[in-house]
Each structure stands twice: as C-alpha cells, then as structure tokens.
Design an enzyme around this catalytic site. Structure first.
Site, mmCIF file in Angstrom:
data_model
loop_
_atom_site.group_PDB
_atom_site.id
_atom_site.type_symbol
_atom_site.label_atom_id
_atom_site.label_comp_id
_atom_site.label_asym_id
_atom_site.label_seq_id
_atom_site.Cartn_x
_atom_site.Cartn_y
_atom_site.Cartn_z
ATOM 1 N N ASP A 196 0.899 -0.974 0.483
ATOM 2 C CA ASP A 196 -0.210 0.345 -0.100
ATOM 3 C C ASP A 196 1.192 1.571 0.200
ATOM 4 O O ASP A 196 2.168 0.976 0.034
ATOM 5 C CB ASP A 196 -0.623 0.135 1.378
ATOM 6 C CG ASP A 196 -1.548 -1.229 1.144
ATOM 7 O OD1 ASP A 196 -2.243 -1.621 0.386
ATOM 8 O OD2 ASP A 196 -1.929 -1.222 2.501
HETATM 9 N N1 URA Z 1 -0.967 -6.042 3.443
HETATM 10 C C1 URA Z 1 -1.375 -4.715 3.739
HETATM 11 O O1 URA Z 1 -2.808 -4.522 4.117
HETATM 12 N N2 URA Z 1 -1.006 -4.360 3.508
HETATM 13 C C2 URA Z 1 0.286 -4.164 2.446
HETATM 14 O O2 URA Z 1 0.378 -2.726 1.955
HETATM 15 C C3 URA Z 1 0.523 -5.165 2.774
HETATM 16 C C4 URA Z 1 0.152 -6.754 3.266
#
Ligand code: URA
Length: 235
Positions: free
Chosen positions: A106
């Site tokens: 993310d």
């Molecule tokens: N899980 C998440 O919620 N976000 C990420 O960036 C990676 C794994």
C-alpha cells in the site's frame, strides 16, 4: 548467447525503440567488437554490443530489492501519486518487458519490495501455491490481546468478500501495540483487513522480509540488485 537483431536488442534492454535504433546506429553510438555498427537488422551476439561505449546493462534480467518509503504507490499510474518506479533507473522501465513489482505494498506501507523484468518470477512468487513467507511489523491503534494469536493461526478467519478463509498466519506480540505477522499469501490489504476484522486498526505497516530477502542496511528509497535465481534466464 544466440545472435539477435540489433534493433531488437536495443529496444529489449530499454535503450531506444526499434525505429530509433537506425538513428542511434547512424550517430555512431552503437559498436560491435569496437567497430561502428552498420545496420539495425544485422544479427549480432549480445556480448559484442556496446552502446555509448558501455556493454548492454543487465543482459540476463533484473531482480532488485527496493526499500519502499511511505507515500509511493506500486502502480505505473502517476495520477495516484509518486510511484515506486520514480525511484528506479529510467531505463529499467523502458525495457521490454519493463520491470514490475512482485506483489504490491500500500501507499503508506514501507519495507521490502522486489522488482523484476522476469514475468516467470512474478508468477512464481505471487502464486499462493508457492507459499512464499512474508513478514510484517505492525503497529496497532490499541493494546493487543493474546487471543488474536489463535484467531490468526486457526485458518478459519474469513475476510469480507473472500471465498476462502485466510491461511493460518503466525502472530507474535512484541509490545503492547506492536506485533509481527507472518503470512503465506498476499490478499488485497490482507494485514489491515485481518486486524480490522478483529476490531483493530493498523496505524503503521512495514514489511521486513519477503521470502528470504531482508533489507539489511538498505536505506529508505534505495535499491540493490539481487542475483537472479538459478535457471532463470530472461534475455
Ligand atoms: N497487507 C496490507 O494490508 N497492506 C500492505 O501493504 C501489505 C499487506
């Protein structure tokens, strides 16, 4: 290595398009065994080619580890904000195929992100079949409860919109609001959704390991090349 057309080599490795190759050759930027190349459609062994005096960069393919900083998206679409591709050499994106991430993090997540131009590696390391372990360091909005360990390990945790429950995951509580979570899969926003499902909000997320790869002393924004796995040749 087998011989290939010069214009194909130049475009495959991101120097210029096949149509621009003639121009580059005419300008004397491309040499073969030290002599100026003559024709774009000439078939030549890769190792004889020099562009601006330099050998072809990373001829076997690219595998690199980026220390992803917060605020960068794993997308080629710049309308979503700065992209992680802004942090990599521009030529890597002009290769054909271009580099891409192995899975995504993310925008606000930091840590280990692998990039490659080898489609086979992306397939292999993102497929749930291969069970590549990923380790996340998680900070939560309130104190953790030890009951979460069993919930995450159960293999019964069904997230909204998913057909199957999450695979058993290993949760280690390392502080009142700090945990380490090991996942063998990579569902969309999985870490945040697992905690949200149990009533916690993730305030900080950092991936410290992907498979066997860790950051070591790599600073945020920086990348380093990794050896390509054996048998993976992606010319
Ligand atoms: N899980 C998440 O919620 N976000 C990420 O960036 C990676 C794994």
């Amino acid at each position: 290595m087998s011989a290939r057309r010069l214009d194909q080599i130049l475009s495959r490795y991101g120097y210029c398009s096949r149509s621009e190759a003639r121009e580059w050759i005419r300008a004397g930027r491309v040499t073969l065994d030290g002599a100026p190349a003559k024709s774009a459609d000439e078939k030549v062994p890769l190792e004889k080619v020099r562009v601006d005096g330099e050998p072809i960069e990373l001829p076997d393919g690219i595998l690199a580890l980026l220390h992803k900083p917060a605020g960068f998206v794993c997308s080629h679409d710049a309308s979503e904000g700065p992209t992680i591709y802004d942090l990599l050499p521009a030529r890597w994106l002009k290769r054909n195929p271009p580099v891409t991430t192995i899975g995504r993090l993310d925008k606000d997540t930091t840590g280990v992100l692998l990039v490659t131009d080898a489609g086979e590696l992306v397939q292999r390391w993102t497929s749930p079949k291969h069970k590549v372990p990923k380790i996340y360091e998680v900070t939560l909005d309130r104190d953790l409860e030890s009951s979460l360990i069993a919930v995450f390990a159960s293999g019964d945790l069904l997230l909204q919109g998913e057909a199957k429950p999450c695979r058993p995951a290993k949760l280690e509580i390392i502080g009142p609001r700090e945990a380490r979570l090991e996942l063998m899969e990579g569902l969309y926003h999985q870490v945040k959704r697992m905690f949200a499902n149990q009533g916690w909000h993730v305030v900080k997320l950092h991936r410290s390991r992907f498979g066997t790869y860790e950051l070591g002393d790599l600073k945020p924004d920086a990348w380093r090349l990794l050896p390509l796995p054996e048998k993976l040749c992606n010319p």
